[in-house]
Design an enzyme around this catalytic site. Structure first.
Site, PDB file in Angstrom:
ATOM      1  N   GLU A  91      42.548  79.712  36.748  1.00  0.00           N
ATOM      2  CA  GLU A  91      42.082  78.556  37.511  1.00  0.00           C
ATOM      3  C   GLU A  91      43.131  77.458  37.382  1.00  0.00           C
ATOM      4  OE1 GLU A  91      39.644  77.467  39.598  1.00  0.00           O
ATOM      5  OE2 GLU A  91      40.714  75.554  39.433  1.00  0.00           O
ATOM      6  N   SER A 102      33.371  76.773  38.067  1.00  0.00           N
ATOM      7  CA  SER A 102      31.969  77.095  38.319  1.00  0.00           C
ATOM      8  C   SER A 102      31.107  75.867  38.566  1.00  0.00           C
ATOM      9  CB  SER A 102      31.408  77.862  37.111  1.00  0.00           C
ATOM     10  OG  SER A 102      30.103  78.317  37.380  1.00  0.00           O
ATOM     11  N   CYS A 104      28.143  71.752  46.570  1.00  0.00           N
ATOM     12  CA  CYS A 104      27.093  71.216  47.432  1.00  0.00           C
ATOM     13  C   CYS A 104      26.266  70.147  46.739  1.00  0.00           C
ATOM     14  CB  CYS A 104      26.163  72.327  47.887  1.00  0.00           C
ATOM     15  SG  CYS A 104      27.047  73.615  48.757  1.00  0.00           S
ATOM     16  N   ARG A 107      30.835  85.444  27.651  1.00  0.00           N
ATOM     17  CA  ARG A 107      30.750  86.678  28.428  1.00  0.00           C
ATOM     18  C   ARG A 107      32.013  87.528  28.283  1.00  0.00           C
ATOM     19  NH1 ARG A 107      27.690  84.726  34.048  1.00  0.00           N
ATOM     20  NH2 ARG A 107      25.904  83.811  32.958  1.00  0.00           N
ATOM     21  N   ASP A 165      35.424  80.992  49.870  1.00  0.00           N
ATOM     22  CA  ASP A 165      35.863  80.103  50.954  1.00  0.00           C
ATOM     23  C   ASP A 165      37.243  80.431  51.516  1.00  0.00           C
ATOM     24  OD1 ASP A 165      33.484  78.862  50.466  1.00  0.00           O
ATOM     25  OD2 ASP A 165      34.337  76.930  49.857  1.00  0.00           O
ATOM     26  N   ASN A 210      29.018  83.701  46.245  1.00  0.00           N
ATOM     27  CA  ASN A 210      28.351  84.313  45.103  1.00  0.00           C
ATOM     28  C   ASN A 210      28.064  85.797  45.343  1.00  0.00           C
ATOM     29  OD1 ASN A 210      27.213  82.416  42.774  1.00  0.00           O
ATOM     30  ND2 ASN A 210      27.401  81.201  44.628  1.00  0.00           N
ATOM     31  N   TRP A 254      -0.079  78.665  65.296  1.00  0.00           N
ATOM     32  CA  TRP A 254       1.194  79.131  65.873  1.00  0.00           C
ATOM     33  C   TRP A 254       2.292  78.296  65.259  1.00  0.00           C
ATOM     34  CZ3 TRP A 254       1.145  83.413  68.846  1.00  0.00           C
ATOM     35  CH2 TRP A 254      -0.034  83.766  69.497  1.00  0.00           C
TER      36      TRP A 254
END
Lengths: 474, 474
Positions: B34, B40, B44, B71, B306, B328, B458
Site C-alpha cells: 500500500e 481498509s 463512502c 490474519r 475501482d 469487496n 400495491w
C-alpha cells in the site's frame, strides 16, 4: 339473456375485479352483492385505527360507495347470497325485506374469511372482541377512548353500528386486557392496547409468537414485547373468558387473570358456506380451489381473496394464505379475464410483514422444514444477525435473517427478516429471488445497494446467503 | 521459487482477497503493498465523518493494521509499486528510503481510483478539497469545527497527516462553500457542509444533479436541495477557484461567487499508471479489463475494485462502475480462486444509493435509453409516483419509481427510486429482478409484502411495473 358479472363480497378481491372489468368493458353489467354495510375497507389498518394512529375510521375505506357507483358498478349492500346454482347460473339473494334470484354470466365468489373464537367460552361477553370487522374496531376504539375525547364523527358515521359504539363510548376506559393469540392480529393489538396505557397480557398457546414467521423472528419479538412491559403467558392456553355480562377475566393454563377486555385473535377461516350445497370444490385447506386464472371447477365461477386457494410458487401446490395483495391481484386479473383477456392471477409465496412496536418482521416462501420436506426438498436453514447499515453510521441495527434452501439445487425456498431498521421491506428482495427461481449462490453475488445510511457493504441478506451457501456443501 | 500472492493496494478489494486467501490457504504467503498509510477504510463514510455524524475518523477503518497482521497478511504500508513485469512475474517496489524487486506467484492489482480536479484551475489552493482520501476528510472536518471543539484524537491519530490537519484546525471555521459537481460526493458533501451551518453553493454543469440516477431522481433532489436552502447553480460550469493562497471564491459561467471553501467532486478515474508500460489491457472505459474470474489478459495477474472493469448483467458488456460492494465481492472471489477454487467475481448491475438530506435515492441496471439502444434493446420507460405506505398510515411518503424495459421481450433493464420513506432499500428488489432476468409482466405479479406501516397493498415498485407493462403493448 342477461349475463351480468355478479360478485359476492364487496371487499378487496370483489371490487378489484369489478373495477377492472368496468375499465376494460364499460358496458358489461357488474353487480356486487355485499351482505354487510362496509365495503372496500382495509382490514390491516384496523389495529392502527384502534391504536389511535388513524383519526377517522372512514380513512380505512379504499373506495366509498359513491366512488364505486361512479364506476358504474351496481353495488348492493345488505344483500346476502344464500345459495349458488352453477347449473342454472343463478344466485339466490336475501335482503332484510326481500328475496330474489339473480342470473349471472360470470360469478366471482369473494366472500372473505371470518375470525374464529369458538373454542373459547365467553367470547360473546361484553368486552370480548375479535378484530375482524369495522364495527368491532369502532366499538373497541370507543371503549378505549375516554368519553370526553370520543370523536363524534365515529359515532355519527353513516356506516357504523351506532348502538354497539354507544354501548362502549360512555364507559370509563378499561385498564387491562387479555390478548388471546400471538399471531399477526394479536401482536398488532398488543401495541394498540399499550398505546392506551392498558396493562397487557398476551396469551399464546405455543412458545414462540408469530409462528408463520419462524423461531428467529418469534424470539426477537418475545424480547421486544417484554421490553415494552407486555406480560407474556407463553405455552398457555386460554379456556374461558369469564364475567357476569361483562368480561372480568380469563381462565388459562396458568390460572385466572383479571382483565377488563379480551381480544381473541386465534385465527380465521374462509367463508365457504355458500358453496357447501354445490359441487364447487374446496381444497385441503378448506378454501375454494382455483386454477391459474382463479376459476373454480365450475365454468364461469371464479373465486378470489380470503375464501380461495392460490398456487404456491415454491411447492407448486395450492395454499391458503389470506392476504391483501393476493386478493387485490387475483380480483384484478379475474376482472381482466372476464373482460375477454385471460390473465393469470399469479402465484403466491406467502410474503407478509408485521410490526411489533419498533420491530419490523417479515417472511416469505417456505420456511418450515417439514413442509419443505413434504414438497420434496432437502431443506437447509441458516440464521445470521448482521448490521442494517455500516457499523459506524448512526442508527445501524441488528437485523436477523433466516434463509432456507434446497441442498441439492441450492434453490432459495424461503426466508424471514426481523430488525428495527428497514428490516421488513428487505423481504421483497427475498420474495423476488424466490419467484425468480434463484439459488443462494446466485443470491450471494447479487449486486445490491450499498450506502452507509441505508445498508452496509454486505447487506444482511447477502451475509445470510453467503453463510447458507457455505452450509449447502456440508 | 517464491510464489507469494502479491496485492497492490490495501483497501476493499485487496484486503478482501488477502483475507479470503488466508482463510482458505493459511500457509500461502500474502503480501499487500500500500503506497499510503491508510488501509481498509470506508470511502463512502467520509462525508458523514466530515458532517459530524461519526465521532472518530478511525471508526471508518474496517480493519486496523493490527487486525490485518493477526490474519498473517504481510501488510507493507508506504510501499509503492512503480512497475509490473508479467514476464518475469515481479513487481518493482519503492519506499521512502529504498527500492526492491518482489517476485509473485499471483498478482492482484487493486490500486483504486483518484478524484479528478485537473480541468479546474486553483484546485491546489488552501481551502480547496477533493473527498478522496482520509487525510482530506480529516483536514476538512478540522477546518469546519471551531478550534475549541476539535477532538484531540483526530489530530493525534497515528495515521493522520497531522501537519495538514493542524493547518486547518486553528482557523476560524469557514462560512461559505462552493461544492463543484452534483454527483454522489457533491450531494453528500452539501449535506455535510449544511450541518456546519455554511452557506452552500452547488455548481453543476448539467441541469439535473445525480445524473447516473436519471431525471426523475434529479428533479426531486433539486427540489429537496432548494427546500434546504442550498443555492443551486445548475447548467453552470466552474472554471477557476480563485484566491491569494487561500480560496476566496470561484469563477463560473454565472460570474464570481465568494466562498471560503471549495469542494471539487467532478469525478474519479481508475489508477492504471502501473499497467501502462505493460501489455496488460485496459477496456474502453480506461479501467483494467478482466474476465469472469477477475483475471487480466496476463496469466496470474488479476484486477479488482475501482481500477477494474466488471461485466454488466444487462448489456453483457464490460463496464466500469467503481463501488464498494463490487470491490469487496470481486476481491473475495479472487482470493478464493487463487486458493485453488475458481470462483466467478459475479456480474454487476450498477446498483447504487445515495442520501440527499431526507431524500433516499437509488438506481440499478441500465436506465439511459441511448445506452440501452446501443446494447440492442428497444427501451420503454415509465415513471410513477405512489405512496410508500397505506395512505391512511402516518409517515406515508410519495415515492417515485422509474422503470425501463425492453419492448420486445418485456425484460426489465433498469430502474430508479426516490422518496423519503424506505425508498432506497427498495432498489434491491429491482436489482434482484434484473439479475434474475425477469420481465415487467412477472414483476407486476410479484408477491411483495403488504403491511400498512411499511408498504401499501400495491408497493410503488408494483405500481410502476403495472404501468410499464401496460405501455409495452402501445
Amino acid at each position: 339473456m342477461s349475463d351480468p358479472f355478479v360478485i359476492i363480497g364487496g371487499d378487496a378481491a370483489g371490487l378489484s375485479a369489478a373495477s377492472k372489468l368496468k375499465r376494460e368493458d364499460p358496458d358489461r353489467e357488474t353487480i356486487v352483492l355485499e351482505r354487510g354495510k362496509w365495503v372496500s375497507y382495509a382490514h390491516c389498518g384496523m389495529p392502527y385505527y384502534v391504536k389511535g394512529d388513524i383519526g377517522s375510521i372512514t380513512k380505512l375505506l379504499s373506495l366509498s360507495p359513491e366512488a364505486i357507483s361512479e364506476r358504474n358498478i351496481d353495488l348492493r349492500r345488505g344483500h346476502e347470497v344464500t345459495a349458488v346454482d352453477p347449473d342454472a347460473r343463478t344466485v339466490r339473494v336475501r335482503t332484510e325485506t326481500d328475496q330474489y334470484t339473480l342470473p349471472y354470466g360470470d360469478l366471482l365468489i369473494a366472500t372473505g374469511a371470518h375470525a374464529i373464537s369458538d373454542p373459547i367460552e365467553g367470547a360473546d361477553l361484553e368486552g370480548a372482541f375479535t378484530m375482524h370487522g369495522m364495527d368491532a374496531a369502532a366499538a373497541l376504539r370507543a371503549f378505549l377512548t375516554p368519553p370526553e375525547e370520543i370523536d363524534p364523527e365515529t359515532v355519527d358515521d353513516e356506516y357504523v353500528d351506532r348502538d354497539r359504539v354507544e354501548t362502549y363510548a360512555n364507559r370509563e376506559p378499561p385498564e387491562s386486557v387479555a390478548v388471546i393469540g400471538g399471531g399477526y392480529v394479536g401482536i398488532e393489538m398488543v401495541e394498540a392496547f399499550q398505546a392506551h396505557d392498558l396493562d397487557v397480557h398476551l396469551f399464546h398457546k405455543y412458545d414462540g409468537v408469530l409462528m408463520p414467521f419462524g423461531e428467529a423472528v418469534g424470539d426477537r419479538v418475545n424480547e421486544t414485547l417484554r421490553e415494552h412491559g407486555v406480560r407474556l403467558h407463553l405455552e398457555t392456553e386460554v379456556h374461558e373468558i369469564v364475567g357476569d355480562e361483562r368480561v372480568e377475566g380469563v381462565i388459562a393454563d396458568d390460572g385466572r387473570t383479571s382483565v377488563d377486555v379480551a381480544l381473541v385473535g386465534i385465527g380465521i377461516q374462509p367463508n365457504t358456506e355458500i358453496v357447501e350445497e354445490t359441487d364447487i370444490e374446496c381444497g385441503d385447506s378448506g378454501a375454494i380451489a382455483t386454477d391459474e386464472f382463479g376459476r373454480t371447477n365450475r365454468e364461469h365461477v371464479y373465486a378470489a381473496g380470503d375464501c380461495a386457494e392460490m398456487r404456491h410458487a415454491v411447492t407448486g401446490e395450492p395454499a391458503w394464505v389470506p392476504l391483501g395483495l393476493t386478493a387485490n391481484r387475483a380480483g384484478r386479473a379475474i376482472g381482466q379475464t372476464v373482460a375477454g383477456d385471460p390473465t393469470p392471477v399469479g402465484d403466491i409465496v406467502g410474503t407478509a410483514a408485521v410490526k411489533a412496536f419498533e420491530m419490523e418482521c417479515a417472511r416469505t416462501g417456505t420456511i418450515d422444514l417439514e413442509r419443505a420436506r413434504d414438497a420434496g426438498f432437502d431443506p437447509v436453514r441458516e440464521t445470521v444477525t448482521a448490521s442494517s447499515r455500516s457499523g459506524y453510521y448512526p442508527g445501524a441495527a441488528e437485523t436477523t435473517v433466516t434463509l432456507v434452501a434446497d441442498r441439492g439445487t441450492g434453490r432459495l425456498l424461503g426466508g424471514t427478516i426481523v430488525g428495527s431498521d428497514r428490516a421488513a421491506i428487505r423481504i421483497d428482495t427475498l420474495a423476488t429471488a424466490i419467484e425468480g427461481g434463484m439459488t443462494v449462490g446466485e443470491m450471494e453475488r447479487l449486486d445490491l445497494a450499498y450506502a452507509p445510511p441505508f445498508s452496509p457493504v454486505w447487506d444482511p441478506v447477502l451475509v445470510a446467503a453467503k453463510v447458507l451457501n457455505g452450509s449447502l456443501d456440508d
